[in-house]
Design an enzyme around this catalytic site. Structure first.
Site, PDB file in Angstrom:
ATOM      1  NE  ARG A 292      -6.811   0.295   1.511  1.00 40.77           N
ATOM      2  CZ  ARG A 292      -6.612   0.921   0.345  1.00 40.77           C
ATOM      3  NH1 ARG A 292      -6.135   2.147   0.308  1.00 40.77           N
ATOM      4  NH2 ARG A 292      -6.898   0.312  -0.777  1.00 40.77           N
TER       5      ARG A 292
ATOM      6  CG  ASP B 141      -5.429   5.011  -2.527  1.00 40.68           C
ATOM      7  OD1 ASP B 141      -5.917   3.927  -2.183  1.00 40.68           O
ATOM      8  OD2 ASP B 141      -4.455   5.119  -3.294  1.00 40.68           O
TER       9      ASP B 141
HETATM   10  C1  LIG Z   1      -2.777  -1.515   1.547  1.00 42.39           C
HETATM   11  C2  LIG Z   1      -2.354  -0.152   1.988  1.00 42.39           C
HETATM   12  C3  LIG Z   1      -3.065   0.958   1.548  1.00 42.39           C
HETATM   13  C4  LIG Z   1      -2.699   2.239   1.965  1.00 42.39           C
HETATM   14  N1  LIG Z   1      -3.455   3.300   1.599  1.00 42.39           N
HETATM   15  C5  LIG Z   1      -3.194   4.513   2.110  1.00 42.39           C
HETATM   16  C6  LIG Z   1      -4.041   5.621   1.884  1.00 42.39           C
HETATM   17  O1  LIG Z   1      -5.061   5.519   1.196  1.00 42.39           O
HETATM   18  N2  LIG Z   1      -3.721   6.820   2.439  1.00 42.39           N
HETATM   19  C7  LIG Z   1      -2.611   6.980   3.249  1.00 42.39           C
HETATM   20  O2  LIG Z   1      -2.391   8.068   3.758  1.00 42.39           O
HETATM   21  N3  LIG Z   1      -1.776   5.950   3.465  1.00 42.39           N
HETATM   22  C8  LIG Z   1      -2.038   4.729   2.935  1.00 42.39           C
HETATM   23  N4  LIG Z   1      -1.192   3.685   3.206  1.00 42.39           N
HETATM   24  C9  LIG Z   1       0.103   3.941   3.878  1.00 42.39           C
HETATM   25  C10 LIG Z   1      -0.026   3.962   5.394  1.00 42.39           C
HETATM   26  O3  LIG Z   1      -0.715   5.122   5.802  1.00 42.39           O
HETATM   27  C11 LIG Z   1       1.361   3.950   6.062  1.00 42.39           C
HETATM   28  O4  LIG Z   1       2.090   5.064   5.667  1.00 42.39           O
HETATM   29  C12 LIG Z   1       2.202   2.717   5.758  1.00 42.39           C
HETATM   30  O5  LIG Z   1       1.419   1.558   5.697  1.00 42.39           O
HETATM   31  C13 LIG Z   1       3.265   2.514   6.859  1.00 42.39           C
HETATM   32  O6  LIG Z   1       2.647   2.364   8.118  1.00 42.39           O
HETATM   33  P1  LIG Z   1       2.431   0.974   8.893  1.00 42.39           P
HETATM   34  O7  LIG Z   1       1.014   0.902   9.319  1.00 42.39           O
HETATM   35  O8  LIG Z   1       2.900  -0.164   8.103  1.00 42.39           O
HETATM   36  O9  LIG Z   1       3.216   1.137  10.242  1.00 42.39           O
HETATM   37  P2  LIG Z   1       4.712   1.567  10.571  1.00 42.39           P
HETATM   38  O10 LIG Z   1       4.717   1.811  12.043  1.00 42.39           O
HETATM   39  O11 LIG Z   1       5.172   2.654   9.659  1.00 42.39           O
HETATM   40  O12 LIG Z   1       5.520   0.273  10.231  1.00 42.39           O
HETATM   41  C14 LIG Z   1       5.424  -0.931  10.974  1.00 42.39           C
HETATM   42  C15 LIG Z   1       6.542  -1.845  10.520  1.00 42.39           C
HETATM   43  O13 LIG Z   1       6.317  -2.230   9.167  1.00 42.39           O
HETATM   44  C16 LIG Z   1       7.499  -2.236   8.411  1.00 42.39           C
HETATM   45  N5  LIG Z   1       7.465  -1.205   7.348  1.00 42.39           N
HETATM   46  C17 LIG Z   1       6.569  -0.195   7.207  1.00 42.39           C
HETATM   47  N6  LIG Z   1       6.828   0.538   6.096  1.00 42.39           N
HETATM   48  C18 LIG Z   1       7.920  -0.039   5.528  1.00 42.39           C
HETATM   49  C19 LIG Z   1       8.689   0.241   4.347  1.00 42.39           C
HETATM   50  N7  LIG Z   1       8.407   1.253   3.515  1.00 42.39           N
HETATM   51  N8  LIG Z   1       9.724  -0.572   4.092  1.00 42.39           N
HETATM   52  C20 LIG Z   1      10.044  -1.617   4.906  1.00 42.39           C
HETATM   53  N9  LIG Z   1       9.369  -1.916   6.023  1.00 42.39           N
HETATM   54  C21 LIG Z   1       8.329  -1.144   6.334  1.00 42.39           C
HETATM   55  C22 LIG Z   1       8.615  -1.918   9.384  1.00 42.39           C
HETATM   56  O14 LIG Z   1       9.152  -3.116   9.865  1.00 42.39           O
HETATM   57  C23 LIG Z   1       7.919  -1.177  10.492  1.00 42.39           C
HETATM   58  O15 LIG Z   1       8.572  -1.314  11.697  1.00 42.39           O
HETATM   59  C24 LIG Z   1      -1.557   2.399   2.812  1.00 42.39           C
HETATM   60  C25 LIG Z   1      -0.856   1.284   3.256  1.00 42.39           C
HETATM   61  C26 LIG Z   1      -1.244   0.024   2.859  1.00 42.39           C
HETATM   62  C27 LIG Z   1      -0.479  -1.146   3.383  1.00 42.39           C
END
Ligand SMILES: Cc1cc2nc3c(=O)[nH]c(=O)nc-3n(C[C@H](O)[C@H](O)[C@H](O)COP(=O)(O)OP(=O)(O)OC[C@H]3O[C@@H](n4cnc5c(N)ncnc54)[C@H](O)[C@@H]3O)c2cc1C
Length: 311
Positions: free
Chosen positions: A182, A132
């Site tokens: 990733r 991560d």
């Molecule tokens: C597999 C995976 C690994 C990750 N690893 C890391 C990492 O190593 N370091 C790091 O900094 N971050 C990590 N993240 C978190 C990432 O950085 C984001 O904070 C998180 O994925 C929300 O962003 P998004 O791309 O989904 O887009 P967003 O623009 O936040 O969301 C897009 C849409 O997805 C849905 N959504 C998003 N989050 C939620 C929620 N909590 N509840 C309900 N609906 C939601 C909503 O409908 C939203 O409109 C990871 C995420 C995933 C999925």
């Protein structure tokens, strides 16, 4: 909603709430949306369910900040044991680890040694281990340690954050290495000097970096692209790009969090795309759960409905 976010973030740091909340039945019920349970067995049972739909998982054990370097080997042992369970059960999960949980704050050498042990055991069952990406104070050290371990263990992959201004530069050497990468938007509160703060800019950066990860040059270098996002606009754009480039659907993957955009996960899997769902489990679930609620305060209403209606 700004207020709700701050309330949730301070709740995430409350020791009293952490100690009491899990005893409340409605909290237990509501947490099941994002976390199948506290134990590895719960995570494996959820994996078994998802694999019926041709979705598999990435498992991550939630931990608190380490205070002593010895605690890092307990974390490493947990992952080694988890991989042994994968060998026994034949489930296809991979692990995702935080270097601070493996001892990075205490000693980079210890963290590297712990990551190596996990990588060796993952290689034994033909799996990757994901690293991560944490807050910006760790970016440089995480990349450095990743390169060091990746030089000996090709099955280690790394997360990069589209919101960081530096990521376009960091990506190139990772591509040259043919790494498993990733791409995520980024989850920490970073200053404008280091990170794009505007949603549109983050999304543009994500698409630019994603396109680069799917480029012919990246593919020729052996890059494995994983897109960790629930953003359906970005997912559609990247899936279309990959289809147009003639990439096999198993040559890259979409990764989402357990319980989020469930119907999108299923649809992508039905289309024959490769989908992994990240399951977090462990006793240190409370601060993590509160941060998930703070990310999308609308989820609080979901929790309240569960609390009132018992659903
Ligand atoms: C597999 C995976 C690994 C990750 N690893 C890391 C990492 O190593 N370091 C790091 O900094 N971050 C990590 N993240 C978190 C990432 O950085 C984001 O904070 C998180 O994925 C929300 O962003 P998004 O791309 O989904 O887009 P967003 O623009 O936040 O969301 C897009 C849409 O997805 C849905 N959504 C998003 N989050 C939620 C929620 N909590 N509840 C309900 N609906 C939601 C909503 O409908 C939203 O409109 C990871 C995420 C995933 C999925």
């Amino acid at each position: 909603m700004g207020l709700m976010r701050s309330v949730l973030l301070s709740a995430s740091q409350s020791t009293w709430l952490r100690e009491h909340a899990m005893k409340w039945p409605f909290v237990r019920r509501a947490t099941r949306r994002f976390m199948p349970g506290e134990s590895l067995d719960d995570a494996l049972a959820a994996t078994r369910e998802l694999e019926r739909e041709n979705i598999t998982t990435i498992l991550t054990h939630l931990g608190e900040n380490l205070t002593r370097v010895e605690e890092a080997s307990v974390v490493a042992e947990h992952y080694l044991n988890a991989q042994e369970r994968l060998r026994e059960t034949g489930l296809r999960s991979e692990m995702s680890v935080k270097l601070t949980q493996l001892g990075l704050d205490q000693s980079a050498d210890v963290a590297a040694a712990n990551l190596e042990r996990i990588a060796v055991s993952a290689a034994g069952i033909g799996r990757r281990v994901w690293v991560d990406m944490e807050g910006s104070a760790y970016t440089e050290r995480t990349l450095e340690l990743f390169r060091r371990v990746r030089a000996r263990h090709a099955n280690v992959g790394i997360a990069v954050q589209a919101y960081l201004r530096r990521t376009a530069g960091d990506l190139e050497p990772l591509i040259a290495l043919g790494a498993a990468i990733r791409l995520v938007k980024g989850a920490y509160d970073e200053p404008a000097r280091l990170a794009f703060r505007d949603r549109r800019e983050v999304n543009e950066s994500y698409l630019r970096l994603g396109r680069r990860m799917l480029s012919a040059e990246a593919r020729a270098a052996g890059v494995f692209a994983a897109f960790g996002t629930h953003d359906h606009v970005l997912i559609e754009a990247l899936a279309t790009l990959a289809d147009e480039a003639g990439l096999a659907r198993g040559a890259y993957e979409f990764e989402m969090l357990y319980g989020i955009r469930r119907e999108l996960q299923s649809r992508l899997a039905r289309e024959g795309r490769r989908v992994r769902v990240l399951i977090s489990y462990g006793e240190a679930w409370f601060p993590w759960y509160m941060r998930r609620l703070a990310e999308k305060p609308a989820n609080v209403w979901f929790v309240m409905r569960n609390a009132l209606g018992g659903g």
